[in-house]
Design an enzyme around this catalytic site. Structure first.
Site, PDB file in Angstrom:
ATOM      1  N   LYS A   1       5.065 -22.862  57.704  1.00  0.00           N
ATOM      2  CA  LYS A   1       6.127 -21.939  58.109  1.00  0.00           C
ATOM      3  C   LYS A   1       6.442 -23.141  59.480  1.00  0.00           C
ATOM      4  CE  LYS A   1       6.068 -18.004  55.742  1.00  0.00           C
ATOM      5  NZ  LYS A   1       5.467 -16.492  55.904  1.00  0.00           N
TER       6      LYS A   1
ATOM      7  N   GLN B   1       2.631 -12.601  60.014  1.00  0.00           N
ATOM      8  CA  GLN B   1       1.976 -12.865  58.086  1.00  0.00           C
ATOM      9  C   GLN B   1       1.233 -11.723  57.613  1.00  0.00           C
ATOM     10  OE1 GLN B   1       3.469 -15.755  56.932  1.00  0.00           O
ATOM     11  NE2 GLN B   1       1.876 -14.834  55.118  1.00  0.00           N
TER      12      GLN B   1
ATOM     13  N   ASP C   1      11.512 -11.786  59.036  1.00  0.00           N
ATOM     14  CA  ASP C   1      12.084 -11.034  58.011  1.00  0.00           C
ATOM     15  C   ASP C   1      12.140 -10.094  57.739  1.00  0.00           C
ATOM     16  OD1 ASP C   1       9.278 -13.052  56.719  1.00  0.00           O
ATOM     17  OD2 ASP C   1       7.659 -12.067  57.671  1.00  0.00           O
TER      18      ASP C   1
END
Ligand code: NAD
Length: 285
Positions: free
Chosen positions: A53, A97, A120
């Site tokens: 990422k 994460q 997200d």
């Protein structure tokens, strides 16, 4: 003939469009969109995902901010890092994460991320905005599926879409996104008794059950578009929730694993980071 949906190509297209738009945004505002990744612990798979990422962020012309915490970090330690990033005007998006080490309350930590930085799309606030159809950041994987359907010219409006799986990460937001685009949506899950009876009428079948090979020809209507979100690591490589070879000649279109939905997730993360930067700047809507 079943056509294979090329997620790698569409992901490349999305990424180059985001890079172009990022350059224009920087030129117009002087603001460089920045994604902050937060990694807790030393899980090797998570470390690889975060590294990928971060590389993609830099390649898109955005700023890469990273915070690493040890595996024994407390709830308060992680909360303090998230709160500092939330308050930092130079950070556009925050990605925590997952999964977090055992003992940490993921849901409570995710909810510390403000909706405007929630790249997200997993906070309660973002889920509410999606359910309302209000402006907001949508979860990357289901957004990636919508991009793939559009890139393939699949008609969503009026289609019968069936989503297998109802997780907060994929199934539930997937159903919401399809509904917002005027599909007739059915959601199946682990307590659905006769799965094939539910999936067979689908024009668009999105499978996110996390069960290898769950879906075969008995579940699919001839001419359907089948999107396989599942990813499983086996001795011979990656495989999905769909027995792809058995659908050859039956489905009209099918996403492969790998090379289907997977590459779209990072592409949509970049798109969300730019969207977050625009939103903070007041040029988002
Ligand atoms: P999850 O385990 O949180 O949810 C699975 C869902 O499937 C649940 O709602 C459950 O009720 C349903 N389910 C399980 N067994 C079923 C069955 N036999 N019949 C019908 N429904 C069933 O998983 P998730 O996080 O939603 O992920 C699903 C899959 O997608 C996993 O394989 C995951 O690795 C993959 N995934 C891929 C990407 C990507 O970028 N391609 C991103 C996220 C998740």
């Amino acid at each position: 003939m079943t056509s294979t949906i090329d997620g790698r190509k569409t992901a490349r297209d999305v990424r180059s469009k985001v890079a172009e738009e990022t350059a224009s945004f920087v030129a117009a505002t002087g603001i460089v969109p920045a994604l902050a990744t937060v990694l807790v612990g030393e899980d090797p798979a998570s470390a690889v995902y975060v590294a990928n990422k971060r590389r993609a962020v830099r390649a898109a012309g955005m700023r890469d901010v990273h915070r690493a915490l040890p595996a024994d970090a407390t709830q308060e330690d992680v909360a303090a890092v998230l709160d500092a990033l939330a308050a930092d005007p130079e950070v556009s998006g925050i990605l925590l994460q997952l999964p977090l080490p055992a003992g940490l309350d993921s849901a409570a930590l995710i909810d510390r991320i403000p909706a405007v930085k929630d790249v997200d799309g997993l906070t309660t606030a973002s889920a509410g905005l999606l359910a309302r159809g209000a402006y907001g950041l949508r979860p990357c994987t289901p957004s990636g599926v919508m991009e793939l359907l559009d890139a393939e010219g699949v008609t969503v409006k009026g289609a019968h879409a069936v989503v297998v799986g109802r997780s907060e990460l994929v199934g539930r937001p997937m159903a919401q996104l399809l509904l917002r685009r005027d599909a007739t949506v059915t959601v199946a899950h682990r307590h659905t008794p006769d799965l094939a009876a539910v999936t067979r009428p689908a024009d668009i079948l999105v499978v996110a059950a996390g069960v290898p090979g769950l879906i075969g020809p008995e579940h699919v209507k001839p001419g359907a578009t089948v999107v396989d979100v599942g990813i499983h690591r086996t001795g011979t490589g990656l495989t999905g929730d769909v027995r792809a070879t058995e659908l050859d000649g039956l489905a009209a279109r099918l996403t492969p694993v790998p090379g289907g939905v997977g590459p779209m997730t990072i592409a949509l993360l970049l798109a969300n980071t730019l969207r977050a930067a625009r939103w903070s700047h007041g040029s988002g809507r």
